[in-house]
Design a protein around this motif. Structure first.
Motif, PDB file in Angstrom:
ATOM      1  N   PHE A  37     -48.548 -33.514 -24.220  1.00 37.74           N
ATOM      2  CA  PHE A  37     -47.988 -34.458 -22.927  1.00 37.74           C
ATOM      3  C   PHE A  37     -46.956 -32.882 -22.530  1.00 37.74           C
ATOM      4  O   PHE A  37     -46.921 -31.768 -23.320  1.00 37.74           O
ATOM      5  CB  PHE A  37     -46.374 -34.625 -22.782  1.00 37.74           C
ATOM      6  CG  PHE A  37     -47.222 -36.467 -23.384  1.00 37.74           C
ATOM      7  CD1 PHE A  37     -46.947 -36.787 -24.147  1.00 37.74           C
ATOM      8  CD2 PHE A  37     -47.540 -37.227 -22.221  1.00 37.74           C
ATOM      9  CE1 PHE A  37     -47.702 -38.814 -24.683  1.00 37.74           C
ATOM     10  CE2 PHE A  37     -48.458 -38.287 -22.360  1.00 37.74           C
ATOM     11  CZ  PHE A  37     -47.743 -39.421 -23.283  1.00 37.74           C
ATOM     12  N   GLU A  38     -47.230 -32.833 -20.726  1.00 43.13           N
ATOM     13  CA  GLU A  38     -46.827 -31.589 -20.075  1.00 43.13           C
ATOM     14  C   GLU A  38     -45.646 -30.810 -20.857  1.00 43.13           C
ATOM     15  O   GLU A  38     -44.622 -31.600 -21.107  1.00 43.13           O
ATOM     16  CB  GLU A  38     -46.458 -31.813 -18.555  1.00 43.13           C
ATOM     17  CG  GLU A  38     -46.326 -30.676 -17.464  1.00 43.13           C
ATOM     18  CD  GLU A  38     -46.474 -31.091 -16.181  1.00 43.13           C
ATOM     19  OE1 GLU A  38     -46.158 -31.639 -15.971  1.00 43.13           O
ATOM     20  OE2 GLU A  38     -46.760 -30.332 -15.398  1.00 43.13           O
ATOM     21  N   GLU A  39     -45.411 -29.341 -21.218  1.00 45.80           N
ATOM     22  CA  GLU A  39     -43.805 -29.264 -21.847  1.00 45.80           C
ATOM     23  C   GLU A  39     -43.778 -29.232 -23.377  1.00 45.80           C
ATOM     24  O   GLU A  39     -42.370 -28.958 -23.939  1.00 45.80           O
ATOM     25  CB  GLU A  39     -42.764 -29.797 -20.746  1.00 45.80           C
ATOM     26  CG  GLU A  39     -42.741 -29.841 -19.480  1.00 45.80           C
ATOM     27  CD  GLU A  39     -40.896 -29.810 -18.581  1.00 45.80           C
ATOM     28  OE1 GLU A  39     -40.312 -30.367 -19.243  1.00 45.80           O
ATOM     29  OE2 GLU A  39     -41.433 -30.003 -17.160  1.00 45.80           O
ATOM     30  N   SER A  54     -44.555 -24.535 -24.400  1.00 44.99           N
ATOM     31  CA  SER A  54     -44.450 -25.570 -24.010  1.00 44.99           C
ATOM     32  C   SER A  54     -45.574 -25.186 -22.379  1.00 44.99           C
ATOM     33  O   SER A  54     -46.128 -24.457 -22.129  1.00 44.99           O
ATOM     34  CB  SER A  54     -42.798 -24.954 -22.622  1.00 44.99           C
ATOM     35  OG  SER A  54     -43.557 -26.215 -21.752  1.00 44.99           O
ATOM     36  N   VAL A  55     -46.583 -26.341 -22.676  1.00 43.70           N
ATOM     37  CA  VAL A  55     -47.946 -26.572 -21.987  1.00 43.70           C
ATOM     38  C   VAL A  55     -48.054 -27.243 -20.116  1.00 43.70           C
ATOM     39  O   VAL A  55     -46.724 -27.625 -20.426  1.00 43.70           O
ATOM     40  CB  VAL A  55     -49.172 -26.492 -22.454  1.00 43.70           C
ATOM     41  CG1 VAL A  55     -48.448 -26.046 -24.161  1.00 43.70           C
ATOM     42  CG2 VAL A  55     -48.136 -27.877 -22.832  1.00 43.70           C
ATOM     43  N   HIS A  56     -48.514 -26.283 -19.720  1.00 44.25           N
ATOM     44  CA  HIS A  56     -48.537 -26.782 -17.717  1.00 44.25           C
ATOM     45  C   HIS A  56     -49.309 -27.775 -18.097  1.00 44.25           C
ATOM     46  O   HIS A  56     -51.269 -27.413 -18.646  1.00 44.25           O
ATOM     47  CB  HIS A  56     -48.442 -25.795 -17.523  1.00 44.25           C
ATOM     48  CG  HIS A  56     -46.970 -24.997 -17.977  1.00 44.25           C
ATOM     49  ND1 HIS A  56     -46.098 -25.316 -17.197  1.00 44.25           N
ATOM     50  CD2 HIS A  56     -46.934 -23.711 -18.022  1.00 44.25           C
ATOM     51  CE1 HIS A  56     -45.105 -24.275 -17.523  1.00 44.25           C
ATOM     52  NE2 HIS A  56     -45.852 -23.484 -17.811  1.00 44.25           N
ATOM     53  N   ILE A  57     -50.149 -28.380 -17.205  1.00 44.54           N
ATOM     54  CA  ILE A  57     -51.039 -28.920 -16.704  1.00 44.54           C
ATOM     55  C   ILE A  57     -52.374 -28.398 -16.174  1.00 44.54           C
ATOM     56  O   ILE A  57     -53.231 -28.488 -16.948  1.00 44.54           O
ATOM     57  CB  ILE A  57     -51.192 -29.983 -15.207  1.00 44.54           C
ATOM     58  CG1 ILE A  57     -49.925 -30.920 -15.990  1.00 44.54           C
ATOM     59  CG2 ILE A  57     -52.125 -30.614 -14.672  1.00 44.54           C
ATOM     60  CD1 ILE A  57     -50.360 -32.181 -16.142  1.00 44.54           C
ATOM     61  N   SER A  58     -52.000 -27.118 -15.868  1.00 42.62           N
ATOM     62  CA  SER A  58     -53.108 -26.234 -15.594  1.00 42.62           C
ATOM     63  C   SER A  58     -53.681 -25.500 -16.863  1.00 42.62           C
ATOM     64  O   SER A  58     -54.298 -24.634 -16.984  1.00 42.62           O
ATOM     65  CB  SER A  58     -52.309 -24.661 -15.108  1.00 42.62           C
ATOM     66  OG  SER A  58     -51.331 -24.484 -15.569  1.00 42.62           O
ATOM     67  N   ASP A  59     -52.795 -26.115 -18.333  1.00 44.18           N
ATOM     68  CA  ASP A  59     -53.966 -25.105 -19.131  1.00 44.18           C
ATOM     69  C   ASP A  59     -54.649 -26.415 -19.641  1.00 44.18           C
ATOM     70  O   ASP A  59     -55.284 -25.529 -21.049  1.00 44.18           O
ATOM     71  CB  ASP A  59     -52.427 -24.923 -20.115  1.00 44.18           C
ATOM     72  CG  ASP A  59     -51.376 -24.045 -20.380  1.00 44.18           C
ATOM     73  OD1 ASP A  59     -50.365 -24.140 -20.596  1.00 44.18           O
ATOM     74  OD2 ASP A  59     -51.644 -23.107 -19.856  1.00 44.18           O
ATOM     75  N   GLN A  79     -61.016 -28.765 -27.079  1.00 42.84           N
ATOM     76  CA  GLN A  79     -60.390 -29.426 -26.091  1.00 42.84           C
ATOM     77  C   GLN A  79     -59.003 -29.468 -25.713  1.00 42.84           C
ATOM     78  O   GLN A  79     -58.254 -30.861 -26.654  1.00 42.84           O
ATOM     79  CB  GLN A  79     -61.468 -30.349 -25.571  1.00 42.84           C
ATOM     80  CG  GLN A  79     -61.052 -31.226 -24.210  1.00 42.84           C
ATOM     81  CD  GLN A  79     -60.995 -30.030 -22.958  1.00 42.84           C
ATOM     82  OE1 GLN A  79     -62.210 -28.895 -23.371  1.00 42.84           O
ATOM     83  NE2 GLN A  79     -60.029 -30.391 -21.917  1.00 42.84           N
ATOM     84  N   LEU A  80     -58.377 -28.673 -25.636  1.00 42.78           N
ATOM     85  CA  LEU A  80     -56.849 -29.263 -24.754  1.00 42.78           C
ATOM     86  C   LEU A  80     -56.684 -29.966 -23.704  1.00 42.78           C
ATOM     87  O   LEU A  80     -57.057 -30.081 -22.456  1.00 42.78           O
ATOM     88  CB  LEU A  80     -56.244 -28.064 -24.562  1.00 42.78           C
ATOM     89  CG  LEU A  80     -54.664 -27.899 -24.354  1.00 42.78           C
ATOM     90  CD1 LEU A  80     -53.598 -28.531 -25.097  1.00 42.78           C
ATOM     91  CD2 LEU A  80     -54.014 -26.400 -24.229  1.00 42.78           C
ATOM     92  N   THR A  81     -55.617 -30.863 -23.346  1.00 40.59           N
ATOM     93  CA  THR A  81     -55.634 -31.903 -22.403  1.00 40.59           C
ATOM     94  C   THR A  81     -53.741 -32.459 -22.861  1.00 40.59           C
ATOM     95  O   THR A  81     -53.930 -32.437 -23.320  1.00 40.59           O
ATOM     96  CB  THR A  81     -56.406 -32.987 -22.235  1.00 40.59           C
ATOM     97  OG1 THR A  81     -58.300 -33.066 -22.904  1.00 40.59           O
ATOM     98  CG2 THR A  81     -55.885 -33.937 -21.292  1.00 40.59           C
ATOM     99  N   VAL A  82     -53.742 -31.855 -21.051  1.00 41.55           N
ATOM    100  CA  VAL A  82     -52.610 -31.773 -20.951  1.00 41.55           C
ATOM    101  C   VAL A  82     -52.423 -32.756 -19.718  1.00 41.55           C
ATOM    102  O   VAL A  82     -52.619 -32.760 -18.986  1.00 41.55           O
ATOM    103  CB  VAL A  82     -52.121 -30.692 -20.730  1.00 41.55           C
ATOM    104  CG1 VAL A  82     -50.534 -30.353 -20.315  1.00 41.55           C
ATOM    105  CG2 VAL A  82     -52.513 -29.185 -20.787  1.00 41.55           C
ATOM    106  N   ASN A  83     -50.932 -33.252 -20.265  1.00 40.80           N
ATOM    107  CA  ASN A  83     -50.796 -35.058 -19.542  1.00 40.80           C
ATOM    108  C   ASN A  83     -49.652 -35.028 -19.181  1.00 40.80           C
ATOM    109  O   ASN A  83     -49.006 -34.487 -19.864  1.00 40.80           O
ATOM    110  CB  ASN A  83     -51.129 -35.736 -20.451  1.00 40.80           C
ATOM    111  CG  ASN A  83     -52.971 -36.491 -20.861  1.00 40.80           C
ATOM    112  OD1 ASN A  83     -53.788 -36.538 -20.693  1.00 40.80           O
ATOM    113  ND2 ASN A  83     -52.819 -36.576 -22.284  1.00 40.80           N
ATOM    114  N   PRO A  84     -49.872 -35.197 -17.657  1.00 38.88           N
ATOM    115  CA  PRO A  84     -48.534 -35.243 -17.185  1.00 38.88           C
ATOM    116  C   PRO A  84     -47.437 -36.142 -17.645  1.00 38.88           C
ATOM    117  O   PRO A  84     -47.593 -37.381 -18.097  1.00 38.88           O
ATOM    118  CB  PRO A  84     -48.277 -35.948 -14.963  1.00 38.88           C
ATOM    119  CG  PRO A  84     -49.126 -36.828 -16.116  1.00 38.88           C
ATOM    120  CD  PRO A  84     -50.692 -36.077 -16.930  1.00 38.88           C
TER     121      PRO A  84
END
Lengths: 119, 115
Positions: free
Chosen positions: B14-16, B80-85, B110-115
């Protein structure tokens, strides 16, 4: 400064046909590499040029693949005749001679790749 | 010969949230270590590299990696990841000092960052 460019971005051909991929490295980079990623697998090394000379071609899969770098500038990779298993993304990368500065010299700069589909 | 193992093919977060992408390598000689990122429809971009010196390496976009020689690992982290990562990340090694040594890659994560 322009990065590494590759042409075409996509190519769809039939089995048995010939395809030529082109790579233009960053100006002044003596090292040029070709890599390939078959779907779902790792990116694999194909070959390495230093200027116009082949330094290492141990990754070339077979003699249907021919790479050239005339004049030490751009490079072409020809597949003739193409087979189904040749499908994948072909990446080109370039780098400076590491002796000119280790920190930058080891970095390879990649192009966007050519997606080849053989039907 | 060298080999690289990326232990996770897919990492959803998840994001952040913090994230760690794991990479182990095998080599009989000293190596240089790299992390590359590929955003959709783009080429590979260098995130960071370890050549020598401090084992904690900081890269672009807030990423860092730690070289652990005893465990032959080079894990990538971001606090802390962002959607853009969202992208595919590749760990790679090269033999280094020889002129233009080729890269050996892992299979990618594959890194998928979800809101």
């Amino acid at each position: 400064e322009a990065g590494v460019t590759q042409f075409p971005s996509h190519s769809v051909i039939e089995k048995g046909q010939t395809v030529t991929l082109r790579c233009d490295p960053i100006s002044g980079h003596d090292n040029l590499y070709w890599y390939r990623r078959v779907m779902g697998k790792e990116i694999k090394f194909l070959l390495h040029f230093v200027k116009e000379s082949k330094q290492d071609e141990s990754g070339m899969p077979n003699n249907r693949f021919l790479a050239e770098r005339t004049g030490g500038t751009y490079s072409t990779l020809k597949v003739q005749p193409a087979e189904l298993e040749d499908s994948g993304v072909y990446f080109c990368a370039s780098s400076q001679d590491p002796r000119w500065g280790l920190a930058g010299g080891s970095e390879q700069f990649f192009g966007p790749g050519t997606r080849l589909t053989v039907l | 010969a060298q080999s690289v193992t990326q232990l996770d093919s897919q990492v959803p977060v998840f994001e952040e949230a913090p994230v760690e992408l794991r990479c182990n390598y095998s080599s009989s000689v000293s190596v240089y270590l790299f992390w590359y990122v590929q955003y959709p429809n783009q080429g590979l971009q260098l995130l960071l590299k370890y050549l020598s010196g401090s084992t904690l390496v900081k890269g672009i976009n807030g990423f860092e990696a730690e070289f652990n020689k005893s465990q032959t690992s080079f894990h990538l982290r971001k606090p802390s990841v962002h959607i853009s990562d969202t992208a595919e990340y590749f760990c790679a090694v090269s033999k280094g000092e020889t002129s233009g040594s080729r890269l050996t890659f892992g299979e990618g994560t594959q890194l998928t960052v979800n809101p």
